[in-house]
Design an enzyme around this catalytic site. Structure first.
Site, PDB file in Angstrom:
ATOM      1  N   GLU A  78       5.298   4.766  -3.909  1.00 38.62           N
ATOM      2  CA  GLU A  78       5.657   5.241  -5.256  1.00 38.62           C
ATOM      3  C   GLU A  78       4.688   4.711  -6.313  1.00 38.62           C
ATOM      4  O   GLU A  78       5.078   4.075  -7.298  1.00 38.62           O
ATOM      5  CB  GLU A  78       7.097   4.844  -5.574  1.00 38.62           C
ATOM      6  CG  GLU A  78       8.089   5.523  -4.632  1.00 38.62           C
ATOM      7  CD  GLU A  78       9.547   5.374  -5.023  1.00 38.62           C
ATOM      8  OE1 GLU A  78       9.882   4.371  -5.656  1.00 38.62           O
ATOM      9  OE2 GLU A  78      10.341   6.276  -4.686  1.00 38.62           O
TER      10      GLU A  78
ATOM     11  N   GLU B 224      11.122   9.951   1.817  1.00 38.72           N
ATOM     12  CA  GLU B 224      12.368   9.309   1.392  1.00 38.72           C
ATOM     13  C   GLU B 224      13.261  10.388   0.818  1.00 38.72           C
ATOM     14  O   GLU B 224      12.803  11.243   0.047  1.00 38.72           O
ATOM     15  CB  GLU B 224      12.139   8.266   0.293  1.00 38.72           C
ATOM     16  CG  GLU B 224      11.553   6.984   0.769  1.00 38.72           C
ATOM     17  CD  GLU B 224      11.499   5.912  -0.321  1.00 38.72           C
ATOM     18  OE1 GLU B 224      12.369   5.905  -1.213  1.00 38.72           O
ATOM     19  OE2 GLU B 224      10.569   5.094  -0.271  1.00 38.72           O
TER      20      GLU B 224
HETATM   21  C1  BG6 Z   1      12.586   4.209  -3.721  1.00 36.65           C
HETATM   22  C2  BG6 Z   1      11.968   3.093  -2.987  1.00 36.65           C
HETATM   23  O1  BG6 Z   1      12.429   3.897  -5.044  1.00 36.65           O
HETATM   24  O2  BG6 Z   1      13.947   4.476  -3.597  1.00 36.65           O
HETATM   25  C3  BG6 Z   1      12.852   2.369  -2.009  1.00 36.65           C
HETATM   26  O3  BG6 Z   1      10.754   3.427  -2.392  1.00 36.65           O
HETATM   27  C4  BG6 Z   1      14.273   2.372  -2.535  1.00 36.65           C
HETATM   28  O4  BG6 Z   1      12.322   1.107  -1.813  1.00 36.65           O
HETATM   29  C5  BG6 Z   1      14.743   3.809  -2.650  1.00 36.65           C
HETATM   30  O5  BG6 Z   1      15.150   1.601  -1.795  1.00 36.65           O
HETATM   31  C6  BG6 Z   1      16.189   3.972  -3.055  1.00 36.65           C
HETATM   32  O6  BG6 Z   1      16.456   3.257  -4.195  1.00 36.65           O
HETATM   33  P1  BG6 Z   1      17.630   2.203  -4.267  1.00 36.65           P
HETATM   34  O7  BG6 Z   1      17.443   1.564  -5.564  1.00 36.65           O
HETATM   35  O8  BG6 Z   1      18.878   2.964  -4.164  1.00 36.65           O
HETATM   36  O9  BG6 Z   1      17.431   1.269  -3.140  1.00 36.65           O
END
Ligand code: BG6
Length: 490
Positions: free
Chosen positions: A197, A387
């Site tokens: 990111e 993701e």
């Molecule tokens: C992204 C990241 O921002 O979202 C992860 O690459 C992160 O590291 C994921 O865990 C989900 O966000 P969160 O805050 O719910 O863990």
């Protein structure tokens, strides 16, 4: 049109959120090791010590007092220290991924496991061995690793003593780090991502309240150094092994105009340029886009770069594009419209046509098809969704089951959208939903914000057996993979 037969179905994690073993086998500290837990409404904190011995806690993303250094203090709970202890459970966890039929596993390498302070001449052998063991275990099951080289865990020493990525010295230190990785894991890894990111540095200016002008300008400089470091890594990877494929990883800061008022449309176009395409353009096209000048002027940035940087950016274009996708927000030009729509590091106005998660993130599966089209038509290189997922509170029943129909529905709708994008002609090659096994939340440090197909018995305070249990979504995803996306359980 269905999913291509060699489509990479899998899941994703990051070292600092799952490995634990923060001080084992010579690992050095990262900022996450001095970071406490927060909630959806209270920020995480950084604990520090001043030269006088005085200690304190500063909210995450705010500078701590001058001369203070991040420190582990008694009386605080640091969720990333043990996380879900993947370090000692990786065989069991990988066996579960294999049982689901994973073809790809996204994970990251903790830089401070390889170079504890980031500056050593020689790498830490035990750190290298750990990842070799993980890659070999994956190979046993024919699971392709997708390795993020830097996922929110720059060694603390580099952050504090060298001022982090604002300092150009990090470019050469990162170069040495990647050189070691690319030589060490030749033949075991094919796909790499440089910075997780990478655009979050720019998204912070909206997301973090009252960020100073200097900090904003400095983030552009830090980002430039990361662009150069990434471009050099691409070149180095290709020179060490022409089979290596290196991608960028951009946070899907996707947004729509709140209305069709031309002012909203224009403002949203600018937002997409600033927080998304700025990074994609540099990393895929190898040069800053035309709108960069406008942006630098607005943010008072005087970017210093060398001829060599320009050459590196040109010669270090990525091989594929990857991004995280959780939600979308809306942009309004009207200052009176509330910014009450949340997403991953993003803030905008609420969209009346979509639903919101327990953490207030907008859920927008159709948007994934829209953005896949936008991205692919702009860049025309293979795309991975690395993701995606629903952070939710799961309940472990007495008979050790988790009935997470809500997660199945969320993922199913996104998979349908990806299928649509394939029909549209997008060269989508992988899908690795986030937190395929429950892990520590990056934004809040909570454990109860779960994404996994596998439940880990651990709570927000670090209590629990660490036992793994299959959720309903585990069996569902297994079917999705074995049918190559045909059986979505509709
Ligand atoms: C992204 C990241 O921002 O979202 C992860 O690459 C992160 O590291 C994921 O865990 C989900 O966000 P969160 O805050 O719910 O863990």
């Amino acid at each position: 049109m269905s999913f291509p037969k060699d489509f990479y179905w899998g899941g994703a994690t990051a070292a600092n959120q799952c490995e634990g073993a923060y001080n084992v086998d010579g690992r050095g500290l990262a900022k996450t090791d001095v970071t406490t837990a927060g909630t959806a409404t209270t920020p995480r904190g950084i604990t520090y010590r001043l030269p006088s011995g005085e200690t304190g806690l500063a909210p995450q993303f705010t500078p701590y007092p001058k001369d203070a250094k991040g420190a582990i203090l008694d009386g605080y709970y640091y969720p990333n220290h043990n996380a879900i202890d993947f370090y000692h459970h990786y065989k069991e966890d990988i066996a579960l991924f294999a049982e689901m039929g994973f073809k790809m596993f996204r994970m990251s390498i903790s830089w401070s496991r390889i170079f504890p302070n980031g500056i050593e001449e020689e790498p830490n052998k035990k750190g290298l061995d750990f990842y070799r063991d993980v890659f070999e275990e994956l190979k046993k099951y024919n699971i392709e690793p997708l390795v993020t080289i830097s996922h929110y865990d720059t060694p603390l020493y580099l952050e504090e003593e060298l001022d982090g990525w604002k300092n150009r010295k990090l470019i050469s230190l990162f170069d040495r780090y990647t050189e070691v990785l690319f030589n060490e894991y030749k033949g075991l890894v094919k796909y790499w991502l440089t910075f997780n990111e990478i655009n979050s540095l720019l998204m912070f200016k909206d997301f973090i309240h009252n960020m100073s002008k200097d900090d904003i300008a400095n983030n552009y400089k830090a980002l430039h150094n990361q662009f150069v470091a990434s471009a050099r890594a691409v070149q180095r990877a290709h020179s060490i092994d022409p089979e290596y494929k290196v991608g960028c990883m951009i946070a899907g800061a996707c947004s729509y105009p709140l209305t069709c008022a031309p002012e909203d449309v224009l403002k949203n176009q600018k937002k997409m340029q600033d927080s998304f395409y700025y990074c994609g353009d540099v990393m895929v096209r190898g040069e800053y886009p035309v709108f960069a000048k406008r942006l630098w002027k607005e943010d008072n940035v005087n970017l210093e770069y060398t001829e060599e940087d320009i050459k590196d950016l040109k010669e270090g274009k990525v091989d594929f594009f990857s991004f995280s996708y959780y939600s979308t927000t809306c942009t309004s030009a009207d200052k009176n419209v509330a910014k009450d729509g949340l997403g991953n590091f993003s803030l905008g106005s609420k969209n009346p046509y979509i639903q919101y998660s327990e953490w207030g993130w907008g859920m927008d599966p159709i948007g994934l098809r829209y953005y896949l089209n936008e991205i692919y038509n702009r860049y025309e290189i293979p795309v991975m969704v690395v993701e995606n997922g629903l952070g939710a509170i799961d309940e472990l029943t007495e008979d050790k089951k988790v009935h997470d129909q809500y997660r199945i529905e969320y993922l199913r709708e996104h998979i349908k959208s990806m299928e649509g994008a394939l029909e549209d002609g997008v060269d989508l090659i992988a899908y690795t939903p986030w937190g395929c096994i429950d892990l520590i939340s990056a934004s809040t440090g909570e454990m109860k914000k779960r994404y996994g197909f596998i439940y880990v018995d651990l709570d927000n305070e670090g209590n629990g057996t660490m036992q793994r249990y299959k959720k309903d979504s585990f069996e569902w995803y297994k079917k999705v993979i074995s049918s190559n996306g045909e059986e979505l359980g509709l």
